[in-house]
Write an enzyme that holds these catalytic residues in place. Structure first.
Site, short mmCIF file in Angstrom:
data_model
loop_
_atom_site.label_atom_id
_atom_site.label_comp_id
_atom_site.label_asym_id
_atom_site.label_seq_id
_atom_site.Cartn_x
_atom_site.Cartn_y
_atom_site.Cartn_z
N ARG A 61 0.87 -1.18 0.00
CA ARG A 61 0.00 0.00 0.00
C ARG A 61 0.90 1.22 0.00
O ARG A 61 1.74 1.38 0.88
CB ARG A 61 -0.93 0.02 1.20
CG ARG A 61 -2.12 0.98 1.02
CD ARG A 61 -3.02 1.03 2.22
NE ARG A 61 -3.69 -0.22 2.50
CZ ARG A 61 -4.56 -0.39 3.50
NH1 ARG A 61 -4.82 0.63 4.31
NH2 ARG A 61 -5.13 -1.54 3.70
N SER A 157 -8.14 0.61 0.36
CA SER A 157 -9.12 0.71 1.42
C SER A 157 -9.54 2.16 1.65
O SER A 157 -10.11 2.80 0.78
CB SER A 157 -8.58 0.07 2.71
OG SER A 157 -9.60 -0.05 3.68
N ASP A 319 -15.01 -2.81 3.36
CA ASP A 319 -14.67 -3.84 4.35
C ASP A 319 -14.81 -3.31 5.78
O ASP A 319 -14.66 -4.07 6.74
CB ASP A 319 -13.28 -4.43 4.11
CG ASP A 319 -12.14 -3.46 4.30
OD1 ASP A 319 -12.39 -2.23 4.42
OD2 ASP A 319 -10.97 -3.90 4.32
N ARG A 320 -15.12 -2.02 5.93
CA ARG A 320 -15.34 -1.44 7.25
C ARG A 320 -16.73 -0.81 7.32
O ARG A 320 -17.33 -0.50 6.29
CB ARG A 320 -14.29 -0.38 7.56
CG ARG A 320 -12.87 -0.89 7.57
CD ARG A 320 -11.91 0.22 7.94
NE ARG A 320 -10.54 -0.24 7.94
CZ ARG A 320 -9.56 0.33 8.62
NH1 ARG A 320 -9.81 1.39 9.36
NH2 ARG A 320 -8.33 -0.13 8.58
N THR A 391 -2.76 -7.23 16.47
CA THR A 391 -3.54 -6.26 15.71
C THR A 391 -3.65 -6.66 14.24
O THR A 391 -2.67 -7.03 13.62
CB THR A 391 -2.88 -4.87 15.80
OG1 THR A 391 -2.70 -4.54 17.17
CG2 THR A 391 -3.72 -3.82 15.14
N LYS A 429 -12.52 -8.86 7.77
CA LYS A 429 -13.51 -7.82 8.07
C LYS A 429 -14.40 -7.60 6.85
O LYS A 429 -13.93 -7.65 5.72
CB LYS A 429 -12.83 -6.54 8.53
CG LYS A 429 -11.81 -5.92 7.60
CD LYS A 429 -11.24 -4.68 8.25
CE LYS A 429 -10.12 -4.05 7.41
NZ LYS A 429 -8.91 -4.88 7.40
#
Length: 605
Positions: A61, A157, A319-320, A391, A429
């Site tokens: 990314r 994202s 995805d969130r 995480t 997610k």
């Protein structure tokens, strides 16, 4: 060095310039490098060419642009050539299993999905190439649904419009973890020379026997699987409140309509300015609903206009999920932990009512170490199991995969960064499924003359207060970040962590960077450690737990603080909230200490 190209006097840089101009066939990015050479801007060239993007467990990314350190046609080709070689070496049946390839609505995402597909079919690997932009969870689902060898999603994202990314899922449908990240990375380094055919995306037309469009079948199978989480289908058509929805200029709207229809809901009220994909994200500074009210202003205006009391917001790749509710005092944007609290309660409560005889010792929920431990508290009271992971959903997804293979039931997982996994048919997610599940919870509470806020209070009164306050500071200087964390590791002298933060006593410290945990008999942490990032957790004597960590994808030093005092403390909601705010203020002043480290800047609001 070619005589028609200026030299910098740095042999290593000069070699990289020649290699780039030789390898890159995109005229725009080639010209950008040439112009920097002509301008003698060798400092910029060093940044672009001498440091390569690191392929990690989050894939890639970065900003789009020329050079080895950015996302562009050549780095996409090199990455996919390397991934194809690695797949061939570890997945003997990869040609038949195939690879799922999806893309979002960002600049270059469609083109790069075509380049990826071209390289894979050139390697005789079957490709499930989505014909339209799709949510990231569709790729994660597709890997499992089609029993593919892996999945690739071209997305950044919720990052700014200048960025893009390359996300990889393994054959279990979870994001890759070690050793695959290292294996792919090595494959990339062995594939830096682009093959001539890798540039020829028109050749896909002649290899149609290896290319399949999974879109319609994925929509059908995904929504069918999601119905396992629908408990009020006959009542959802009569939901007493209209629900406002924004796609945040991303891909989500079309797919949320599909799942709402499957769940029996009427269409949500769209935010017209944000409902269609737009890679420039014109109405928001950051296309991230996690930013709160600033990102949801248009949604709030739309909701008010339509007398809607609730807002659901996906990020650009869906995805969130963010959730907001109109209260007597104005709009309340729920934190990721608060959404995780009422979603976790709902997933447990509704599942248990429909599965009263299933042994709860086989039931699991998960959350990441920086997220609220409300699921742990619910699990202790209700008898099911809770697992804490590192995480990131790559850890929760792979842990879920292990549990499923053992015949366990995984009901829910979440991370505080508004990421939720409802059920386990997608082990990542998934903001599309979460939107439908939250909508059903909305129907439940409002049909009973209640609200999400009131339900949240009931949950906290039942399982104990778990109030959180999370934010971040910005720092672009790696040395300053390292210095800040090293100061914390030597706060009271060599190898001595802080014993207090302002007036608050610290009872335990866990440092997952160096592998230290003062709460265990051998001072070794239970969770895995990693030297690639900083993460220190402070447990306070009053029940507060705070973690400071660096971000793997952004120049942020994040903090996550949760206050969960002993229920016997006698503290009420307002007292817990006030104490948490004061602890955070002391963390910012004493641990971040921007007077000592002026390069560290407060969050940009």
């Amino acid at each position: 060095m070619a005589t028609d190209i200026k030299t910098s006097g740095d042999a290593v840089l000069d070699e990289e310039i020649v290699l780039w101009l030789k390898r890159d066939k995109n005229e725009k990015s080639r010209l950008a490098i040439k112009e920097l050479v002509e301008k003698d801007d060798f400092e910029a060239l060093r940044k672009l060419l001498l440091s390569r993007m690191e392929f990690g467990t989050a894939g890639l990314r970065a900003r789009m642009g020329p050079g080895n350190s950015q996302m562009n046609d050549l780095t996409i080709i090199q990455t996919t050539q390397g991934l194809a070689k690695y797949l061939k070496s570890v997945q003997p049946d990869v040609d038949n299993m195939g690879v799922v390839v999806g893309f979002d609505g960002r600049h270059n995402s469609y083109l790069w999905s075509k380049i990826v597909a071209t390289i894979l079919v050139n390697a005789k690997i079957k490709v499930y190439l989505f014909s339209k932009m799709c949510p990231t969870p569709y790729v994660a689902f597709g890997v499992r649904a089609f029993k593919a060898a892996c999945g690739i999603m071209i997305t950044a994202s919720h990052n700014p419009k200048e960025d893009n990314g390359y996300k990889v899922y393994w054959d279990n449908g979870a994001q890759i973890i070690s050793p695959h990240d290292k294996g792919i990375s090595q494959g990339i380094m062995n594939s830096l020379e682009p093959e001539e055919a890798s540039w020829d995306i028109k050749s896909l037309e002649s290899q149609k026997e290896l290319i399949f469009d999974p879109l319609e079948e994925t929509i059908r199978r995904y929504n069918s699987a999601a119905l396992s989480l629908c408990y009020l289908r006959e009542k959802n058509q009569e939901c007493p409140v209209p629900i406002t929805y924004t796609a945040m200029h991303g891909v989500g709207y079309e797919y949320v309509l599909h799942i709402f229809k499957a769940f029996g809901f009427k269409d949500p009220v769209p935010v017209p300015e944000q409902i269609k994909p737009d890679p420039d994200f014109p109405t928001v500074k950051y296309p991230n609903p996690e930013e709160g009210e600033g990102a949801l202003k248009l949604a709030m205006a739309t909701a008010d206009k339509n007398k809607s009391k609730v807002i659901l917001a996906n990020d650009p790749d869906a995805d969130r999920l963010a959730v907001a509710e109109r209260t007597e005092s104005g709009w309340r944007v729920f934190t990721g932990n608060e959404i995780g609290t009422f979603l976790g309660w709902w997933c447990w409560n509704s599942w248990r009512q429909n599965n009263p005889s299933v042994n709860v010792s086989d039931v699991y929920m998960l959350s990441s170490t920086v997220s609220s431990k409300i699921l742990e508290s619910i699990a202790k009271k209700e008898g099911f199991n809770f697992i804490e992971t590192l995480t990131g959903f790559k850890w929760m997804g792979n842990e879920t995969d292990k549990l499923l293979k053992q015949g366990k039931h995984v009901l829910f997982a979440f991370e505080e960064a508004i990421g939720y996994m409802c059920g386990s048919f997608v082990i990542d997610k998934d903001g599309v499924t979460a939107a439908a599940v939250v909508a059903e919870l909305i129907n439940h509470v409002y049909s009973n003359n209640s609200s999400l806020s009131e339900q949240l209070d009931i949950i906290y009164k039942t399982y104990g207060y778990h109030l959180s306050q999370n934010s971040y500071f910005i720092c672009h200087d790696a040395k300053t970040i390292n210095d800040m964390f090293e100061r914390l590791r030597n706060y009271g002298g060599a190898n001595q962590y802080p014993k207090t933060c302002g007036p608050y006593e610290i009872s335990h410290v866990r440092d997952l960077t160096v592998g230290y945990d003062s709460s265990t008999p051998d001072n070794k942490p239970i969770l895995p450690t990693s030297k690639s990032s900083h993460m220190i957790t402070f447990t306070f004597s009053n029940g507060c737990v705070a973690t400071l960590r660096t971000s793997g994808t952004e120049p942020k030093i994040k903090y996550y603080a949760e206050h969960r005092p002993n229920p016997d403390s006698g503290l009420g909601f307002d007292q817990v909230k006030e104490q948490l705010s004061d602890i955070v203020r002391n963390i910012e002043e004493n641990f971040y200490n921007i007077k000592l480290f002026p390069q560290i800047k407060p969050r940009e609001l």
